[in-house]
Write a protein that holds these residues in place. Structure first.
Motif, PDB file in Angstrom:
ATOM      1  N   LYS A  18      -0.353 -10.113 -73.092  1.00  0.00           N
ATOM      2  CA  LYS A  18      -0.148  -9.523 -71.759  1.00  0.00           C
ATOM      3  C   LYS A  18      -1.476 -10.113 -71.008  1.00  0.00           C
ATOM      4  N   GLU A  19      -2.296 -10.404 -71.464  1.00  0.00           N
ATOM      5  CA  GLU A  19      -3.611 -10.958 -70.946  1.00  0.00           C
ATOM      6  C   GLU A  19      -3.080 -12.312 -70.654  1.00  0.00           C
ATOM      7  N   ALA A  20      -2.600 -13.232 -71.497  1.00  0.00           N
ATOM      8  CA  ALA A  20      -2.358 -14.039 -70.985  1.00  0.00           C
ATOM      9  C   ALA A  20      -1.230 -14.673 -70.008  1.00  0.00           C
ATOM     10  N   LEU A  21      -0.055 -13.280 -69.975  1.00  0.00           N
ATOM     11  CA  LEU A  21       0.174 -13.048 -68.719  1.00  0.00           C
ATOM     12  C   LEU A  21      -0.491 -13.128 -67.259  1.00  0.00           C
ATOM     13  N   ASN A  22      -0.644 -12.413 -67.400  1.00  0.00           N
ATOM     14  CA  ASN A  22      -1.797 -12.000 -66.450  1.00  0.00           C
ATOM     15  C   ASN A  22      -2.145 -13.473 -65.902  1.00  0.00           C
ATOM     16  N   GLU A  23      -3.139 -13.593 -66.906  1.00  0.00           N
ATOM     17  CA  GLU A  23      -4.509 -14.734 -67.078  1.00  0.00           C
ATOM     18  C   GLU A  23      -3.273 -15.864 -65.976  1.00  0.00           C
ATOM     19  N   ALA A  24      -1.944 -15.858 -66.679  1.00  0.00           N
ATOM     20  CA  ALA A  24      -1.635 -17.146 -65.843  1.00  0.00           C
ATOM     21  C   ALA A  24      -0.286 -16.657 -64.769  1.00  0.00           C
ATOM     22  N   ASN A  25      -0.218 -15.337 -64.133  1.00  0.00           N
ATOM     23  CA  ASN A  25      -0.433 -14.661 -63.193  1.00  0.00           C
ATOM     24  C   ASN A  25      -1.559 -15.215 -62.273  1.00  0.00           C
ATOM     25  N   MET A  26      -2.743 -14.617 -62.724  1.00  0.00           N
ATOM     26  CA  MET A  26      -3.702 -14.849 -61.479  1.00  0.00           C
ATOM     27  C   MET A  26      -4.403 -16.388 -61.616  1.00  0.00           C
ATOM     28  N   LYS A  27      -3.572 -17.380 -62.216  1.00  0.00           N
ATOM     29  CA  LYS A  27      -4.350 -18.950 -62.081  1.00  0.00           C
ATOM     30  C   LYS A  27      -3.662 -18.923 -61.409  1.00  0.00           C
ATOM     31  N   GLY A  28      -2.162 -18.827 -61.265  1.00  0.00           N
ATOM     32  CA  GLY A  28      -1.239 -19.186 -60.133  1.00  0.00           C
ATOM     33  C   GLY A  28      -1.827 -18.559 -58.999  1.00  0.00           C
ATOM     34  N   TRP A  29      -2.144 -17.591 -58.664  1.00  0.00           N
ATOM     35  CA  TRP A  29      -3.035 -16.844 -57.902  1.00  0.00           C
ATOM     36  C   TRP A  29      -3.988 -17.170 -57.115  1.00  0.00           C
ATOM     37  N   CYS A  30      -4.791 -17.733 -58.184  1.00  0.00           N
ATOM     38  CA  CYS A  30      -6.329 -18.235 -57.117  1.00  0.00           C
ATOM     39  C   CYS A  30      -6.425 -19.632 -57.318  1.00  0.00           C
ATOM     40  N   ALA A  31      -4.850 -20.740 -57.720  1.00  0.00           N
ATOM     41  CA  ALA A  31      -4.642 -21.583 -57.514  1.00  0.00           C
ATOM     42  C   ALA A  31      -4.517 -21.268 -55.931  1.00  0.00           C
ATOM     43  N   LYS A  32      -2.892 -20.384 -55.246  1.00  0.00           N
ATOM     44  CA  LYS A  32      -2.101 -20.587 -54.453  1.00  0.00           C
ATOM     45  C   LYS A  32      -3.599 -19.953 -53.217  1.00  0.00           C
ATOM     46  N   SER A  33      -4.341 -19.216 -53.437  1.00  0.00           N
ATOM     47  CA  SER A  33      -5.309 -18.692 -53.183  1.00  0.00           C
ATOM     48  C   SER A  33      -6.664 -19.686 -52.467  1.00  0.00           C
ATOM     49  N   VAL A  34      -6.932 -20.485 -53.808  1.00  0.00           N
ATOM     50  CA  VAL A  34      -8.017 -21.371 -53.411  1.00  0.00           C
ATOM     51  C   VAL A  34      -7.334 -22.160 -52.673  1.00  0.00           C
ATOM     52  N   SER A  35      -6.657 -23.311 -52.240  1.00  0.00           N
ATOM     53  CA  SER A  35      -5.983 -24.149 -51.742  1.00  0.00           C
ATOM     54  C   SER A  35      -5.670 -23.252 -50.413  1.00  0.00           C
ATOM     55  N   SER A  36      -4.676 -22.430 -50.056  1.00  0.00           N
ATOM     56  CA  SER A  36      -4.762 -21.729 -48.412  1.00  0.00           C
ATOM     57  C   SER A  36      -6.438 -21.694 -48.440  1.00  0.00           C
ATOM     58  N   ALA A  37      -7.161 -21.289 -48.785  1.00  0.00           N
ATOM     59  CA  ALA A  37      -8.558 -20.751 -48.273  1.00  0.00           C
ATOM     60  C   ALA A  37      -9.321 -22.122 -47.780  1.00  0.00           C
ATOM     61  N   SER A  38      -9.181 -23.204 -48.735  1.00  0.00           N
ATOM     62  CA  SER A  38      -9.489 -24.715 -48.720  1.00  0.00           C
ATOM     63  C   SER A  38      -8.845 -25.108 -47.377  1.00  0.00           C
ATOM     64  N   GLN A  39      -7.640 -24.734 -46.976  1.00  0.00           N
ATOM     65  CA  GLN A  39      -6.823 -25.369 -46.004  1.00  0.00           C
ATOM     66  C   GLN A  39      -6.961 -24.804 -44.600  1.00  0.00           C
ATOM     67  N   GLN A  40      -7.479 -23.319 -44.193  1.00  0.00           N
ATOM     68  CA  GLN A  40      -8.464 -23.025 -43.632  1.00  0.00           C
ATOM     69  C   GLN A  40      -9.391 -22.998 -43.371  1.00  0.00           C
ATOM     70  N   ARG A  41     -10.174 -23.629 -44.398  1.00  0.00           N
ATOM     71  CA  ARG A  41     -11.764 -24.278 -44.327  1.00  0.00           C
ATOM     72  C   ARG A  41     -12.115 -25.205 -43.670  1.00  0.00           C
ATOM     73  N   ASP A  42     -11.104 -26.358 -44.045  1.00  0.00           N
ATOM     74  CA  ASP A  42     -10.920 -27.699 -43.681  1.00  0.00           C
ATOM     75  C   ASP A  42     -10.450 -28.374 -42.724  1.00  0.00           C
ATOM     76  N   TYR A  43      -9.752 -27.096 -42.305  1.00  0.00           N
ATOM     77  CA  TYR A  43      -8.999 -26.868 -40.908  1.00  0.00           C
ATOM     78  C   TYR A  43      -9.802 -26.287 -39.643  1.00  0.00           C
ATOM     79  N   VAL A 246     -15.114 -20.147 -46.438  1.00  0.00           N
ATOM     80  CA  VAL A 246     -16.180 -20.307 -46.817  1.00  0.00           C
ATOM     81  C   VAL A 246     -16.240 -18.838 -47.687  1.00  0.00           C
ATOM     82  N   GLN A 247     -17.043 -17.487 -47.327  1.00  0.00           N
ATOM     83  CA  GLN A 247     -17.161 -16.522 -47.928  1.00  0.00           C
ATOM     84  C   GLN A 247     -15.623 -16.263 -49.083  1.00  0.00           C
ATOM     85  N   GLU A 248     -14.682 -16.627 -48.600  1.00  0.00           N
ATOM     86  CA  GLU A 248     -13.377 -16.418 -49.354  1.00  0.00           C
ATOM     87  C   GLU A 248     -13.411 -16.856 -50.411  1.00  0.00           C
ATOM     88  N   LEU A 249     -13.644 -18.614 -49.969  1.00  0.00           N
ATOM     89  CA  LEU A 249     -13.745 -19.280 -51.596  1.00  0.00           C
ATOM     90  C   LEU A 249     -15.114 -18.777 -52.643  1.00  0.00           C
TER      91      LEU A 249
END
Length: 300
Positions: A18-43, A246-249
């Protein structure tokens, strides 16, 4: 006898899965959130850079337009003052010329009248002289010669001794001077009036052009000021977005990456733990079925 142990091991395995599944979900969420925050920061960073450049240009434009308007105002004031002064001087000059023409005309009329009166007077006197000379000659011819003294002058001699042509000549010179003064003053006045009209026309044309330019500069300055205010407001908004991203990242980095081990390391370690627990579970199951002698390490 190992039922509880096996249940505990199974719970651990399921928890790790379950931890592995959660971590996989967390990894996907992190990747998506970091990508979105990075785009917002760059823009936001790009917008802040662009807006800073735009504000610099608008500030320079505002200063240029304000300087242009100040120059136009100063030039307009100088032209207006110069025009008013030229009108005052022209009116004074016109009044002087008109007075000079009036005085000269009066002088000309007086001299002309005097010349006319004198001319008539001397013409009459000349006629009288001729008549007197004729009468005197007749009397002399009629009278006998005597030794009595004469009067000392002949009839008409007083008129004969007067410099008639000289007096009238001087008056005619004065008459000519008055005429010349009138003609020259009238010509001078006409030329001065023409020059003044041209000056006023050119000055008023220049003032009108500067008035139009001043209006256009004012409109441009108002537009630049409004654009500057709008860009300043947008800069504040984009700066806030940049700070927030930047704070979100930073928060995402702490939540997703700053855990001592990487995701891959945790996954490998978890897989090893799950495999070890499965082997233990297998061994316990084999023991329950076959006893101590039935446990095979190779089977598990």
């Amino acid at each position: 006898p190992f039922a509880k142990v096996k249940a505990l091991i199974q719970d651990l395995i399921e928890r790790l899965q379950k931890e592995a599944l959660n971590e996989a979900n967390m990894k996907g969420w992190c990747a998506k959130s970091v990508s979105s925050a990075s785009q917002q920061r760059d823009y936001a960073a790009a917008e802040v850079k662009s807006l800073n450049g735009k504000l610099a240009v608008l500030e320079s434009e505002k200063e240029r337009l304000q300087a242009d308007m100040t120059d136009l105002e100063n030039t307009t004031a100088a032209l207006t003052e110069s025009l008013a002064e030229s009108k005052t001087l022209r009116n004074e000059e016109k009044a002087e010329n008109e007075q000079l023409i009036k005085d000269s005309q009066e002088g000309l009329a007086a001299v002309t009248e005097v010349i006319d009166v004198l001319a008539k007077f001397y013409a009459t006197a000349a006629n009288q002289k001729t008549l007197l000379l004729s009468q005197t000659s007749q009397r002399k011819a009629a009278q006998p010669k005597t030794g009595a003294p004469d009067a000392g002058f002949e009839a008409g001699e007083a008129y004969q001794g007067s410099d008639v042509s000289g007096v009238i000549g001087m008056l005619e010179v004065m008459q000519s001077d008055f005429k010349r003064t009138i003609a020259e003053t009238e010509a001078s006045e006409k030329a001065a009036a023409k020059d003044q009209l041209e000056l006023e026309t050119e000055t008023e044309k220049s003032l009108a052009e500067k008035g139009v330019a001043q209006k256009e500069k004012g409109e441009q300055l108002a537009t630049a000021t409004a654009d500057f205010g709008e860009a300043s407001t947008k800069l504040g908004t984009e700066s806030a977005k940049l700070t927030a991203s930047v704070q979100e990242l930073s928060v995402l980095h702490d939540a997703c990456f700053d855990q001592g081990m990487s995701v891959e390391e945790r996954a490998t370690r978890r897989d090893e733990e799950v495999a070890a627990l499965n082997r233990a579970l297998c061994t316990l199951g084999a023991y329950d079925e076959n006893g101590r002698t039935g446990v095979s390490t190779e089977a598990c």
